[in-house]
Structure formats: structure tokens, C-alpha cells
Design a protein around this motif. Structure first.
Motif, mmCIF file in Angstrom:
data_model
loop_
_atom_site.group_PDB
_atom_site.id
_atom_site.type_symbol
_atom_site.label_atom_id
_atom_site.label_comp_id
_atom_site.label_asym_id
_atom_site.label_seq_id
_atom_site.Cartn_x
_atom_site.Cartn_y
_atom_site.Cartn_z
ATOM 1 N N MET A 1 -2.294 19.996 -6.006
ATOM 2 C CA MET A 1 -1.305 19.055 -6.480
ATOM 3 C C MET A 1 0.071 19.701 -6.341
ATOM 4 N N GLY A 2 0.930 19.115 -5.513
ATOM 5 C CA GLY A 2 2.243 19.688 -5.264
ATOM 6 C C GLY A 2 3.246 19.279 -6.320
ATOM 7 N N VAL A 3 4.317 20.070 -6.392
ATOM 8 C CA VAL A 3 5.374 19.766 -7.342
ATOM 9 C C VAL A 3 6.612 19.200 -6.638
ATOM 10 N N GLY A 4 6.546 19.046 -5.333
ATOM 11 C CA GLY A 4 7.672 18.511 -4.567
ATOM 12 C C GLY A 4 7.800 17.009 -4.744
ATOM 13 N N PRO A 5 8.839 16.450 -4.135
ATOM 14 C CA PRO A 5 9.043 14.998 -4.250
ATOM 15 C C PRO A 5 7.907 14.219 -3.594
ATOM 16 N N ARG A 6 7.611 13.075 -4.175
ATOM 17 C CA ARG A 6 6.585 12.197 -3.605
ATOM 18 C C ARG A 6 7.131 11.524 -2.361
ATOM 19 N N GLU A 7 6.244 11.109 -1.476
ATOM 20 C CA GLU A 7 6.627 10.387 -0.263
ATOM 21 C C GLU A 7 7.450 9.145 -0.615
ATOM 22 N N SER A 8 7.065 8.449 -1.676
ATOM 23 C CA SER A 8 7.775 7.224 -2.051
ATOM 24 C C SER A 8 9.185 7.490 -2.573
ATOM 25 N N ASP A 9 9.507 8.729 -2.921
ATOM 26 C CA ASP A 9 10.836 9.070 -3.414
ATOM 27 C C ASP A 9 11.821 9.381 -2.289
ATOM 28 N N ARG A 10 11.315 9.478 -1.075
ATOM 29 C CA ARG A 10 12.146 9.788 0.085
ATOM 30 C C ARG A 10 13.095 8.645 0.392
ATOM 31 N N PRO A 11 14.354 8.920 0.730
ATOM 32 C CA PRO A 11 15.263 7.832 1.124
ATOM 33 C C PRO A 11 14.752 7.148 2.392
ATOM 34 N N LEU A 12 15.166 5.911 2.577
ATOM 35 C CA LEU A 12 14.806 5.204 3.803
ATOM 36 C C LEU A 12 15.497 5.861 4.991
ATOM 37 N N THR A 13 14.816 5.839 6.110
ATOM 38 C CA THR A 13 15.432 6.308 7.348
ATOM 39 C C THR A 13 16.448 5.250 7.797
ATOM 40 N N PRO A 14 17.339 5.582 8.693
ATOM 41 C CA PRO A 14 18.262 4.556 9.195
ATOM 42 C C PRO A 14 17.529 3.342 9.787
ATOM 43 N N THR A 15 16.446 3.578 10.495
ATOM 44 C CA THR A 15 15.675 2.465 11.069
ATOM 45 C C THR A 15 15.039 1.629 9.968
ATOM 46 N N GLU A 16 14.444 2.279 8.965
ATOM 47 C CA GLU A 16 13.841 1.545 7.845
ATOM 48 C C GLU A 16 14.893 0.748 7.086
ATOM 49 N N ARG A 17 16.063 1.347 6.893
ATOM 50 C CA ARG A 17 17.145 0.657 6.185
ATOM 51 C C ARG A 17 17.608 -0.571 6.975
ATOM 52 N N GLU A 18 17.685 -0.461 8.289
ATOM 53 C CA GLU A 18 18.097 -1.594 9.118
ATOM 54 C C GLU A 18 17.050 -2.707 9.081
ATOM 55 N N VAL A 19 15.769 -2.346 9.114
ATOM 56 C CA VAL A 19 14.704 -3.355 8.990
ATOM 57 C C VAL A 19 14.820 -4.048 7.637
ATOM 58 N N TRP A 20 15.045 -3.272 6.581
ATOM 59 C CA TRP A 20 15.178 -3.859 5.245
ATOM 60 C C TRP A 20 16.372 -4.800 5.183
ATOM 61 N N ARG A 21 17.501 -4.400 5.759
ATOM 62 C CA ARG A 21 18.684 -5.270 5.776
ATOM 63 C C ARG A 21 18.392 -6.563 6.530
ATOM 64 N N SER A 22 17.684 -6.462 7.643
ATOM 65 C CA SER A 22 17.321 -7.667 8.400
ATOM 66 C C SER A 22 16.446 -8.576 7.561
ATOM 67 N N PHE A 23 15.490 -7.971 6.864
ATOM 68 C CA PHE A 23 14.592 -8.740 5.987
ATOM 69 C C PHE A 23 15.383 -9.453 4.899
ATOM 70 N N THR A 24 16.253 -8.723 4.196
ATOM 71 C CA THR A 24 16.977 -9.346 3.087
ATOM 72 C C THR A 24 17.973 -10.384 3.589
ATOM 73 N N HIS A 25 18.658 -10.099 4.695
ATOM 74 C CA HIS A 25 19.614 -11.066 5.231
ATOM 75 C C HIS A 25 18.894 -12.354 5.652
ATOM 76 N N GLY A 26 17.836 -12.220 6.428
ATOM 77 C CA GLY A 26 17.080 -13.391 6.863
ATOM 78 C C GLY A 26 16.371 -14.079 5.710
ATOM 79 N N GLY A 27 15.792 -13.289 4.815
ATOM 80 C CA GLY A 27 15.060 -13.856 3.683
ATOM 81 C C GLY A 27 15.954 -14.611 2.724
ATOM 82 N N TRP A 28 17.085 -14.007 2.338
ATOM 83 C CA TRP A 28 18.006 -14.695 1.428
ATOM 84 C C TRP A 28 18.603 -15.922 2.095
ATOM 85 N N GLY A 29 18.906 -15.812 3.384
ATOM 86 C CA GLY A 29 19.442 -16.967 4.102
ATOM 87 C C GLY A 29 18.440 -18.103 4.149
#
Length: 160
Positions: A1-29
Motif C-alpha cells: 500500500m503506497g503513501v503517494g497520491p492516488r491516480e484519481s488525484d492527478r491533474p487532467l492532462t491537456p488532452t483530457e482537459r480539452e475533451v472535458w471542455r468539449s463535453f461540457t460546452h456541447g453538453g450544456w449547449g
């Protein structure tokens, strides 16, 4: 059992962030367009969600309904009171404790639901289905089934 940060705590990559922005922009629209069209026909997307949930069951308790549609109990209670006033939903009388209220859709409410589903479905066809391939639309459904299953494992939402 490690004491480092969990995978889910990692910031989004630029590509992941762009996909998320596309999702929210299209979804909210998309939701804004659906809400505007539903409003023009005298109903909100939130009303439609509640009526669809009630249409799948003979009756539901307010708290169960709120969990199903991902809204607070107080919001659903106010919404239900308005739908009762409009004759779309009715209270179900039970001999049990009055604090747990049950409601069901009326016959007139089913007609209203059917009308609004037709409006919503035409919008979804025009704004979504006609914009993507059949495979992309099916993939979209699979992605959200997985997301829904993950939320359900956390006790968030129990019904579609």
C-alpha cells in the motif's frame, strides 16, 4: 500500500482537459436548447425527468424520486406540488406514516408526458443523432452507462 497520491488525484492532462471542455460546452449547449424548446411547450427538462421516472413506476416516494432524478427532496417536493396543481401528478393515499409521501402520474399526465417526449425526441434526433454516426451514438450510450454504473456504485442515482 503506497503513501503517494492516488491516480484519481492527478491533474487532467491537456488532452483530457480539452475533451472535458468539449463535453461540457456541447453538453450544456445541448441542455440549453432542450430546456428552451421544452419551456416553449410549457414544461421544463426537470419536469420531463420527473414524469419519465413516474411513468416507469406505478408510484414513487418523494425521496426515492429525488434520488432517481438527481435532485434534492425539497426541489422535487416543490416541483411535485406544482404538477399536482396542474393535474399531471396525484398523491397516493396510504395508511402509513404521512411523512413518507407517494405520488403517481395521472392519465392526463401521461398524455402530457407523451407530448413532451415527442418534442424532446425530435430535438435529440436533430441535435445529436443527425450529427454523429450510429456507432458514435452507440458509443456515447455505452460511455454514459459506464459512468452511471460508477455513480450507482457510490449510491448516486438508482434508476434511469
Amino acid at each position: 500500500m503506497g503513501v503517494g497520491p492516488r491516480e484519481s488525484d492527478r491533474p487532467l492532462t491537456p488532452t483530457e482537459r480539452e475533451v472535458w471542455r468539449s463535453f461540457t460546452h456541447g453538453g450544456w449547449g445541448l441542455l440549453a436548447e432542450i430546456n428552451a424548446a421544452m419551456s416553449a411547450h410549457g414544461m421544463s427538462q426537470a419536469d420531463l425527468r420527473v414524469l419519465e421516472a413516474l411513468g416507469r413506476r406505478s408510484e414513487l416516494g418523494i425521496s426515492e424520486l429525488a434520488a432517481t432524478v438527481h435532485m434534492t427532496v425539497s426541489t422535487v417536493s416543490r416541483q411535485i406540488a406544482r404538477l399536482i396543481d396542474d393535474g399531471i401528478v396525484e398523491r397516493v393515499e396510504r395508511g402509513t406514516d404521512g411523512r413518507h409521501r407517494f405520488v403517481r402520474i395521472t392519465d392526463g399526465g401521461r398524455d402530457v408526458l407523451d407530448d413532451h417526449v415527442r418534442v424532446r425526441d425530435a430535438l435529440i434526433r436533430r441535435l445529436v443523432i443527425e450529427q454523429v454516426t450510429t456507432d458514435e451514438f452507440e458509443t456515447l450510450g455505452e460511455v454514459f452507462r459506464k459512468i452511471g454504473a460508477g455513480l450507482a456504485q457510490r449510491g448516486i442515482g438508482t434508476d434511469r
